[in-house]
Motif scaffolding. Structure first.
Motif, PDB file in Angstrom:
ATOM      1  N   ALA A 159      13.699  24.990  58.097  1.00  0.00           N
ATOM      2  CA  ALA A 159      13.093  23.819  57.446  1.00  0.00           C
ATOM      3  C   ALA A 159      11.581  23.988  57.338  1.00  0.00           C
ATOM      4  O   ALA A 159      10.812  23.130  57.765  1.00  0.00           O
ATOM      5  CB  ALA A 159      13.474  22.516  58.166  1.00  0.00           C
ATOM      6  N   TYR A 160      11.182  25.108  56.748  1.00  0.00           N
ATOM      7  CA  TYR A 160       9.762  25.447  56.535  1.00  0.00           C
ATOM      8  C   TYR A 160       8.986  25.320  57.853  1.00  0.00           C
ATOM      9  O   TYR A 160       7.831  24.896  57.893  1.00  0.00           O
ATOM     10  CB  TYR A 160       9.135  24.536  55.476  1.00  0.00           C
ATOM     11  N   GLY A 161       9.670  25.681  58.954  1.00  0.00           N
ATOM     12  CA  GLY A 161       9.028  25.657  60.266  1.00  0.00           C
ATOM     13  C   GLY A 161       9.216  24.363  61.039  1.00  0.00           C
ATOM     14  O   GLY A 161       8.792  24.267  62.180  1.00  0.00           O
ATOM     15  N   PRO A 205      18.194  18.991  49.427  1.00  0.00           N
ATOM     16  CA  PRO A 205      16.974  19.344  50.149  1.00  0.00           C
ATOM     17  C   PRO A 205      17.030  20.781  50.672  1.00  0.00           C
ATOM     18  O   PRO A 205      18.073  21.232  51.162  1.00  0.00           O
ATOM     19  CB  PRO A 205      16.942  18.330  51.297  1.00  0.00           C
ATOM     20  N   VAL A 206      15.909  21.478  50.536  1.00  0.00           N
ATOM     21  CA  VAL A 206      15.857  22.878  50.955  1.00  0.00           C
ATOM     22  C   VAL A 206      15.296  22.933  52.378  1.00  0.00           C
ATOM     23  O   VAL A 206      14.133  22.602  52.614  1.00  0.00           O
ATOM     24  CB  VAL A 206      15.000  23.719  49.984  1.00  0.00           C
ATOM     25  N   ILE A 207      16.169  23.314  53.306  1.00  0.00           N
ATOM     26  CA  ILE A 207      15.764  23.386  54.718  1.00  0.00           C
ATOM     27  C   ILE A 207      15.919  24.820  55.222  1.00  0.00           C
ATOM     28  O   ILE A 207      16.257  25.072  56.371  1.00  0.00           O
ATOM     29  CB  ILE A 207      16.521  22.340  55.576  1.00  0.00           C
ATOM     30  N   LYS A 208      15.639  25.759  54.303  1.00  0.00           N
ATOM     31  CA  LYS A 208      15.655  27.186  54.652  1.00  0.00           C
ATOM     32  C   LYS A 208      14.485  27.503  55.589  1.00  0.00           C
ATOM     33  O   LYS A 208      13.568  26.677  55.734  1.00  0.00           O
ATOM     34  CB  LYS A 208      15.538  28.016  53.375  1.00  0.00           C
ATOM     35  N   ALA A 209      14.521  28.711  56.142  1.00  0.00           N
ATOM     36  CA  ALA A 209      13.422  29.189  56.998  1.00  0.00           C
ATOM     37  C   ALA A 209      13.082  28.145  58.057  1.00  0.00           C
ATOM     38  O   ALA A 209      11.925  27.755  58.224  1.00  0.00           O
ATOM     39  CB  ALA A 209      12.198  29.568  56.168  1.00  0.00           C
ATOM     40  N   PRO A 254      14.320  19.998  46.170  1.00  0.00           N
ATOM     41  CA  PRO A 254      12.955  19.946  46.679  1.00  0.00           C
ATOM     42  C   PRO A 254      12.861  20.600  48.053  1.00  0.00           C
ATOM     43  O   PRO A 254      13.768  20.468  48.880  1.00  0.00           O
ATOM     44  CB  PRO A 254      12.677  18.447  46.779  1.00  0.00           C
ATOM     45  N   GLY A 255      11.770  21.316  48.259  1.00  0.00           N
ATOM     46  CA  GLY A 255      11.486  21.888  49.572  1.00  0.00           C
ATOM     47  C   GLY A 255      10.190  21.290  50.088  1.00  0.00           C
ATOM     48  O   GLY A 255      10.173  20.314  50.851  1.00  0.00           O
ATOM     49  N   ILE A 256       9.081  21.807  49.599  1.00  0.00           N
ATOM     50  CA  ILE A 256       7.764  21.490  50.165  1.00  0.00           C
ATOM     51  C   ILE A 256       7.469  19.989  50.228  1.00  0.00           C
ATOM     52  O   ILE A 256       6.844  19.521  51.185  1.00  0.00           O
ATOM     53  CB  ILE A 256       6.648  22.258  49.393  1.00  0.00           C
TER      54      ILE A 256
HETATM   55  C1  LIG Z   1      12.430  27.589  48.451  1.00  0.00           C
HETATM   56  C2  LIG Z   1      13.266  27.264  47.297  1.00  0.00           C
HETATM   57  C3  LIG Z   1      13.277  25.973  46.733  1.00  0.00           C
HETATM   58  C4  LIG Z   1      12.306  24.889  47.132  1.00  0.00           C
HETATM   59  O1  LIG Z   1      11.073  25.063  46.472  1.00  0.00           O
HETATM   60  P1  LIG Z   1       9.851  24.043  46.717  1.00  0.00           P
HETATM   61  O2  LIG Z   1       8.759  24.596  45.876  1.00  0.00           O
HETATM   62  O3  LIG Z   1       9.539  24.107  48.169  1.00  0.00           O
HETATM   63  O4  LIG Z   1      10.302  22.711  46.288  1.00  0.00           O
HETATM   64  C5  LIG Z   1      14.216  25.712  45.753  1.00  0.00           C
HETATM   65  N1  LIG Z   1      15.067  26.658  45.320  1.00  0.00           N
HETATM   66  C6  LIG Z   1      15.062  27.918  45.807  1.00  0.00           C
HETATM   67  C7  LIG Z   1      16.023  28.927  45.287  1.00  0.00           C
HETATM   68  C8  LIG Z   1      14.156  28.269  46.809  1.00  0.00           C
HETATM   69  O5  LIG Z   1      14.148  29.518  47.280  1.00  0.00           O
END
Ligand SMILES: *Cc1c(COP(=O)(O)O)cnc(C)c1O
Length: 370
Positions: free
Chosen positions: A37-39, A31-35, A220-222
């Motif tokens: 965790a998208y706020g 799981p992408v919890i950068k930034a 996955p992020g969003i």
């Molecule tokens: C932000 C990011 C993601 C997540 O992308 P989503 O479209 O939010 O699923 C995956 N990989 C990298 C390298 C990213 O920068």
């Protein structure tokens, strides 16, 4: 005294629900919890992932990766946003067991230099540029990269990463297929020296459309936050039943009539053509609530939508309350995002703002207080 400011509420139950929906796709998840965790708040997100038994997570900066570790996440933490690492970055990565993403020759050389004479092993992620044109080694450099790493005993590439640029656009499927091909060609080279190295290519759209190898650790992020990157395409909905995670509300400061012919706000952009009841809500562009929304922008009061009128100010926005069954009082809350009833989604706000839900949650999430 109560602060007359907006409030961000994060529904972590929905976050957990979204992860379980994504797990049904059958891939290991990072799981992408950068930034932040998208706020939504990276510290709590880290804890939630740990409780769910997730074993990989992706952070933005190395500092953010360290925060994820400090908040109790025990799995691999990849930092997607690494500059050329300095000595102290490598020391932090070793101390906290973080996985810096190395994407350039300069990065490789710096890591090797910083690891000289150390006994510990540093896990790294290797980024391949498969067509984003952003960070990473081209396929043509991979023999050299693999050779360089094979000669560095205390640096271990645990995962190869690349990023899909148009997986959310079904018209571009051929480009995405090309990115996959480049990625696995690069992985084949790396696997000769590092057979245990994992691969991670898919973002939300890549996971939803199942374009990557079944062994791919998708990132996955969003979708974690409830939004579908394939919204508006023929593949809308294939992520599954996602639920929105962020809610943002603000108190109503003032409720009063606006008589026929009167105007309100900067620029007098709204003029009443009949008797109106209006309310001013304590959120504005200083809170990331953008100043130039499209006509039709709404908030939600007691479950009913009310139109935004006039110009959004720095800390205040006006809504037309005339059509509400029962007028609210000052101190009641207006939901700009989520909430009960006919809730506004970040996708709708994104449409009103001419952007994507990612930017909406990042902007409004900055108002979190806890
Ligand atoms: C932000 C990011 C993601 C997540 O992308 P989503 O479209 O939010 O699923 C995956 N990989 C990298 C390298 C990213 O920068």
């Amino acid at each position: 005294m109560k602060e007359p400011s907006c409030r961000v509420h994060i529904n972590w139950e929905n976050f957990r629900h979204n992860i379980s929906v994504l797990m049904q796709k059958g891939h290991t998840l990072m799981p992408v919890i950068k930034a932040d965790a998208y706020g939504h708040g990276v510290a709590r997100a880290a804890l939630e992932l740990e409780k769910l038994g997730i074993t990989w997570a992706a952070a933005g900066t190395l500092k953010e990766a360290a925060l994820i570790r400090e908040n109790g996440f025990s799995g691999h933490i990849v930092s997607l946003l690494c500059p050329v690492p300095e000595e102290e970055d490598v020391a932090l990565a070793l101390e906290k067991g973080l996985v810096p993403l190395i994407h350039s020759k300069e990065g490789l050389l710096a890591v090797k230099e910083a690891m000289q004479g150390r006994r510990q092993i540093l896990d790294i992620a290797v980024k391949v540029d498969t067509g984003m044109g952003r960070l990473g080694f081209p396929l043509s450099a991979m023999e050299k990269v693999a050779g360089f790493l094979a000669g560095a005993e205390n640096i271990r590439p645990v995962v190869q990463i690349s990023h899909l640029s148009v997986a959310d656009d079904p018209d571009e499927d051929a480009y995405t297929a090309g990115q996959c091909e480049l990625f696995y060609s690069a992985a084949a080279i790396m696997h000769r020296s590092f057979p245990d190295m994992r691969c991670s290519l898919g973002n939300t759209a890549g996971l939803a459309t199942l374009v990557t190898d079944s062994e791919d650790i998708c990132r996955p992020g969003i979708a974690l936050y409830g939004y579908d990157p394939l919204h508006g395409t023929e593949k809308e909905g294939i992520c599954g039943n996602l639920l929105p995670v962020m809610e943002v509300s603000a108190p109503i400061l003032s409720v009063h009539p606006l008589h026929k012919g009167e105007s309100l706000g900067y620029g007098r952009t709204y003029k009443a053509d009949s008797e109106r009841l209006v309310g001013w809500v304590a959120i504005g562009y200083a809170d990331g609530y953008r100043r130039n929304p499209a006509p039709g922008t709404c908030m939600c009061i007691n479950g009913t939508r009310v139109p935004v009128i006039g110009r959004v100010a720095m800390q205040m926005t006006c809504v037309d309350l005339t059509e509400l069954p029962a007028p609210p009082s000052p101190g009641d809350r207006a939901y700009v995002l989520g909430g009960p009833g006919n809730a506004v989604s970040a996708q709708e706000i994104a449409d009103w703002w001419g952007t994507i839900p990612y930017e909406v949650t990042c902007l409004l999430g900055k108002n979190k207080t806890e």
